[in-house]
Design a protein around this motif. Sequence first.
Motif, PDB file in Angstrom:
ATOM      1  N   ASP A 445       0.847  -1.191   0.000  1.00 31.32           N
ATOM      2  CA  ASP A 445       0.000   0.000   0.000  1.00 31.32           C
ATOM      3  C   ASP A 445       0.885   1.244   0.000  1.00 31.32           C
ATOM      4  OD1 ASP A 445      -3.186  -0.563   1.286  1.00 31.32           O
ATOM      5  OD2 ASP A 445      -1.761  -2.179   0.857  1.00 31.32           O
ATOM      6  N   GLY A 446       0.419   2.291  -0.655  1.00 28.46           N
ATOM      7  CA  GLY A 446       1.203   3.512  -0.674  1.00 28.46           C
ATOM      8  C   GLY A 446       0.508   4.627  -1.421  1.00 28.46           C
ATOM      9  N   LEU A 447       1.105   5.808  -1.345  1.00 25.01           N
ATOM     10  CA  LEU A 447       0.657   6.987  -2.076  1.00 25.01           C
ATOM     11  C   LEU A 447       1.796   7.480  -2.954  1.00 25.01           C
ATOM     12  CD1 LEU A 447      -1.057   9.062   0.770  1.00 25.01           C
ATOM     13  CD2 LEU A 447      -2.147   7.459  -0.821  1.00 25.01           C
ATOM     14  N   VAL A 448       1.467   7.966  -4.139  1.00 21.42           N
ATOM     15  CA  VAL A 448       2.449   8.595  -5.020  1.00 21.42           C
ATOM     16  C   VAL A 448       2.204  10.093  -4.950  1.00 21.42           C
ATOM     17  CG1 VAL A 448       3.364   8.720  -7.359  1.00 21.42           C
ATOM     18  CG2 VAL A 448       2.460   6.555  -6.490  1.00 21.42           C
ATOM     19  N   VAL A 449       3.143  10.822  -4.341  1.00 20.92           N
ATOM     20  CA  VAL A 449       2.954  12.240  -4.034  1.00 20.92           C
ATOM     21  C   VAL A 449       3.847  13.073  -4.947  1.00 20.92           C
ATOM     22  CG1 VAL A 449       3.172  14.020  -2.260  1.00 20.92           C
ATOM     23  CG2 VAL A 449       2.340  11.742  -1.656  1.00 20.92           C
ATOM     24  N   GLY A 450       3.242  13.858  -5.808  1.00 23.55           N
ATOM     25  CA  GLY A 450       3.992  14.740  -6.701  1.00 23.55           C
ATOM     26  C   GLY A 450       4.274  16.070  -6.033  1.00 23.55           C
ATOM     27  N   TYR A 451       5.447  16.213  -5.453  1.00 24.81           N
ATOM     28  CA  TYR A 451       5.739  17.449  -4.730  1.00 24.81           C
ATOM     29  C   TYR A 451       6.171  18.588  -5.643  1.00 24.81           C
ATOM     30  CZ  TYR A 451      10.415  15.220  -4.802  1.00 24.81           C
ATOM     31  OH  TYR A 451      11.577  14.589  -5.179  1.00 24.81           O
ATOM     32  N   ALA A 452       6.293  18.345  -6.947  1.00 29.32           N
ATOM     33  CA  ALA A 452       6.659  19.419  -7.874  1.00 29.32           C
ATOM     34  C   ALA A 452       5.444  20.173  -8.383  1.00 29.32           C
ATOM     35  CB  ALA A 452       7.436  18.833  -9.063  1.00 29.32           C
ATOM     36  N   THR A 453       4.261  19.603  -8.269  1.00 28.84           N
ATOM     37  CA  THR A 453       3.101  20.125  -8.986  1.00 28.84           C
ATOM     38  C   THR A 453       2.592  21.467  -8.481  1.00 28.84           C
ATOM     39  OG1 THR A 453       2.442  17.848  -9.472  1.00 28.84           O
ATOM     40  CG2 THR A 453       0.772  19.558  -9.758  1.00 28.84           C
ATOM     41  N   PRO A 454       2.361  21.683  -7.176  1.00 27.13           N
ATOM     42  CA  PRO A 454       1.746  22.942  -6.750  1.00 27.13           C
ATOM     43  C   PRO A 454       2.710  24.125  -6.897  1.00 27.13           C
ATOM     44  CG  PRO A 454       1.607  21.247  -5.035  1.00 27.13           C
ATOM     45  CD  PRO A 454       2.602  20.787  -6.040  1.00 27.13           C
ATOM     46  N   PRO A 455       2.180  25.321  -7.077  1.00 26.24           N
ATOM     47  CA  PRO A 455       3.046  26.506  -7.018  1.00 26.24           C
ATOM     48  C   PRO A 455       3.570  26.711  -5.606  1.00 26.24           C
ATOM     49  CG  PRO A 455       0.738  27.156  -7.173  1.00 26.24           C
ATOM     50  CD  PRO A 455       0.779  25.670  -7.376  1.00 26.24           C
ATOM     51  N   ASP A 456       4.625  27.510  -5.484  1.00 27.33           N
ATOM     52  CA  ASP A 456       5.276  27.678  -4.189  1.00 27.33           C
ATOM     53  C   ASP A 456       4.310  28.139  -3.100  1.00 27.33           C
ATOM     54  OD1 ASP A 456       7.742  26.861  -5.044  1.00 27.33           O
ATOM     55  OD2 ASP A 456       8.503  28.871  -5.445  1.00 27.33           O
ATOM     56  N   HIS A 457       3.420  29.076  -3.427  1.00 24.20           N
ATOM     57  CA  HIS A 457       2.597  29.677  -2.381  1.00 24.20           C
ATOM     58  C   HIS A 457       1.582  28.695  -1.794  1.00 24.20           C
ATOM     59  CE1 HIS A 457      -0.092  30.155  -5.889  1.00 24.20           C
ATOM     60  NE2 HIS A 457      -1.060  30.088  -5.004  1.00 24.20           N
ATOM     61  N   SER A 458       1.207  27.648  -2.549  1.00 21.12           N
ATOM     62  CA  SER A 458       0.200  26.721  -2.042  1.00 21.12           C
ATOM     63  C   SER A 458       0.792  25.392  -1.576  1.00 21.12           C
ATOM     64  CB  SER A 458      -0.856  26.447  -3.123  1.00 21.12           C
ATOM     65  OG  SER A 458      -0.280  25.775  -4.235  1.00 21.12           O
ATOM     66  N   TYR A 459       2.094  25.203  -1.757  1.00 17.07           N
ATOM     67  CA  TYR A 459       2.689  23.913  -1.406  1.00 17.07           C
ATOM     68  C   TYR A 459       2.613  23.603   0.089  1.00 17.07           C
ATOM     69  CZ  TYR A 459       6.060  20.105  -1.041  1.00 17.07           C
ATOM     70  OH  TYR A 459       6.660  18.912  -0.769  1.00 17.07           O
ATOM     71  N   PRO A 460       2.943  24.534   0.993  1.00 16.83           N
ATOM     72  CA  PRO A 460       2.854  24.192   2.427  1.00 16.83           C
ATOM     73  C   PRO A 460       1.449  23.757   2.841  1.00 16.83           C
ATOM     74  CG  PRO A 460       4.144  26.189   2.125  1.00 16.83           C
ATOM     75  CD  PRO A 460       3.535  25.873   0.792  1.00 16.83           C
ATOM     76  N   ALA A 461       0.423  24.417   2.320  1.00 17.92           N
ATOM     77  CA  ALA A 461      -0.945  24.023   2.673  1.00 17.92           C
ATOM     78  C   ALA A 461      -1.273  22.641   2.143  1.00 17.92           C
ATOM     79  CB  ALA A 461      -1.937  25.056   2.126  1.00 17.92           C
ATOM     80  N   ALA A 462      -0.752  22.302   0.966  1.00 20.38           N
ATOM     81  CA  ALA A 462      -0.990  20.973   0.406  1.00 20.38           C
ATOM     82  C   ALA A 462      -0.342  19.902   1.286  1.00 20.38           C
ATOM     83  CB  ALA A 462      -0.449  20.893  -1.021  1.00 20.38           C
ATOM     84  N   VAL A 463       0.872  20.160   1.782  1.00 24.62           N
ATOM     85  CA  VAL A 463       1.550  19.198   2.651  1.00 24.62           C
ATOM     86  C   VAL A 463       0.802  19.063   3.975  1.00 24.62           C
ATOM     87  CG1 VAL A 463       3.678  18.723   3.908  1.00 24.62           C
ATOM     88  CG2 VAL A 463       3.789  19.546   1.551  1.00 24.62           C
ATOM     89  N   GLU A 464       0.295  20.163   4.509  1.00 21.95           N
ATOM     90  CA  GLU A 464      -0.497  20.090   5.735  1.00 21.95           C
ATOM     91  C   GLU A 464      -1.738  19.228   5.531  1.00 21.95           C
ATOM     92  OE1 GLU A 464      -1.409  24.005   7.076  1.00 21.95           O
ATOM     93  OE2 GLU A 464       0.687  24.592   7.340  1.00 21.95           O
ATOM     94  N   ALA A 465      -2.403  19.411   4.387  1.00 25.36           N
ATOM     95  CA  ALA A 465      -3.590  18.594   4.097  1.00 25.36           C
ATOM     96  C   ALA A 465      -3.212  17.123   3.977  1.00 25.36           C
ATOM     97  CB  ALA A 465      -4.257  19.084   2.812  1.00 25.36           C
ATOM     98  N   LEU A 466      -2.057  16.842   3.406  1.00 26.48           N
ATOM     99  CA  LEU A 466      -1.595  15.466   3.294  1.00 26.48           C
ATOM    100  C   LEU A 466      -1.372  14.859   4.673  1.00 26.48           C
ATOM    101  CD1 LEU A 466      -0.430  13.046   1.689  1.00 26.48           C
ATOM    102  CD2 LEU A 466       1.784  14.234   1.729  1.00 26.48           C
ATOM    103  N   CYS A 467      -0.714  15.584   5.541  1.00 27.91           N
ATOM    104  CA  CYS A 467      -0.445  15.053   6.880  1.00 27.91           C
ATOM    105  C   CYS A 467      -1.742  14.832   7.657  1.00 27.91           C
ATOM    106  CB  CYS A 467       0.483  16.005   7.637  1.00 27.91           C
ATOM    107  SG  CYS A 467       2.177  16.052   6.982  1.00 27.91           S
TER     108      CYS A 467
END
Length: 499
Positions: A445-467
């Motif tokens: 089981d796993g997730l494939v997480v594309g950390y390049a996709t979001p723009p810089d300003h929204s990336y931290p919020a995306a990681v918070e949602a992931l956690c």
Amino acid sequence: MSEIEVNSARWIGRDLHLELSGTGSRRAVLIRAIREAIRTGRLAPDTPLPPYRSLAVDLGIARNTVADAYAELVAEGWLTARQGSGTRVARRAEPLAAPRRRVRTGLPARPAGATHNLRQGQPDAASFPRTAWAASARRALNAAPNEAFGPGDPQGRPELRLALTDYLARVRGVRTHPDRIVICSGFAHALRLLFAGVLRGPAAVESYGLAFHRSILAAASIRTLPLGIDEHGADTDALAALPSARVAVLTPAHQFPTGGPLSPERRLAVLDWARARGGLVLEDDYDGEFRYDRRPVGAVQGMDPDRVVYVGSVSKSLSPAIRLGWMVLPEHLVDDVLAVKGVREAWAGVTDQLTLADFIEGGHYDRHIRRMRRRYRDRRDHLLAALAEHAPHVVATGIAAGLHAVLRLPGGSEPATVEAAARQGLTLDGLADFRHPDATGPAPDGLVVGYATPPDHSYPAAVEALCRSLRAAAQKQARPARPAVGSADPGPTRPKPAR
């Protein structure tokens, strides 16, 4: 019915197509044509119309006829007229017959309500080097010979093939000559060309990969035979058990999506197999430039150029919107591939080819790669730090290179985690989505997480949602199941809490 193309030089170079039909005066016919163009949405709100004097000249009618038609449409509310801004379609004149519909982008649909995108497969679109690319385009167009703007050569512009020869040798260890490079629009296009009569028979593929690529081979009646994957890459020893396979499709630098490189021993083994079988290795070098914590891994092609077809593109390094890729072919395959491609280039635009050649030769491509390598490393580090603090039960793998990470999950928790992500407004992919349907062996089981996709300003919020998603899924899995409503004796059947 007559069709009149209106092209007024004084109308800021715009064209207007009107269909004049029916009976009545020229004024009435013109009014109906303009109304119909607005109704159907061909003339959007705020679209400027040609000055009536210019329109009258182009139509061969009196200026007063056009002026009267405009005046009536203004009075009816279809048009507006102001001093200094000319005549325009009224902003409230919404099309009546054109249904509202969602514009298709060609990208995977984002679920309704999703606000964060961590899907793999694309770089940060906001980081495209617009200024440097535009400068290269100007230089390339000014320097291009006249014949460059004739019918396109299906092999690709010589300027780009020469630039790629030097770049790939220097950066990826590829051994080739411009005459052995054929330009294409990307890896999917390369698959279509190579398996449209050039390469035949079943193909060995990695047990994890893009279903889209497998579907291309299936459409060409090519059966795909999965090879197992471990931390050393594809299990090349298993090729001996596939006597019908003559082609092995691999991602040696960074297995997609699990992330490990093909080990040196297995690189040698797959080349030995190709020589003994009279076969070929198709090397997909989809993100070979992006490495962080490991030494550079060169292309397998450099070890045996006559047994490897090397395919690369700019879809990860620059943008998937620039439809440019390349095949580095064994000499005996060049003519066959060109025969399939046809007598004229139908995919890769000449101006983009010339621009990319200048972009590479001027050093801009190297500078962009170095800049993005630092940025993506920072994003990866941010992801790993957040996981260590908020989801320590999750292990990230495939993180030494590339634009995505695989998050290994406890067994059976992948569906719940993907569901939890959707509730957090997060779009991502489960590892099971990439598994070959005929694959055998463990299915982690796993997730494939594309950390390049979001723009810089929204990336931290995306990681918070992931956690938050990972924590919610873990808590749900650890929570004991509730007894069914109305159960007479739930005690003996109540599952114990997970320890």
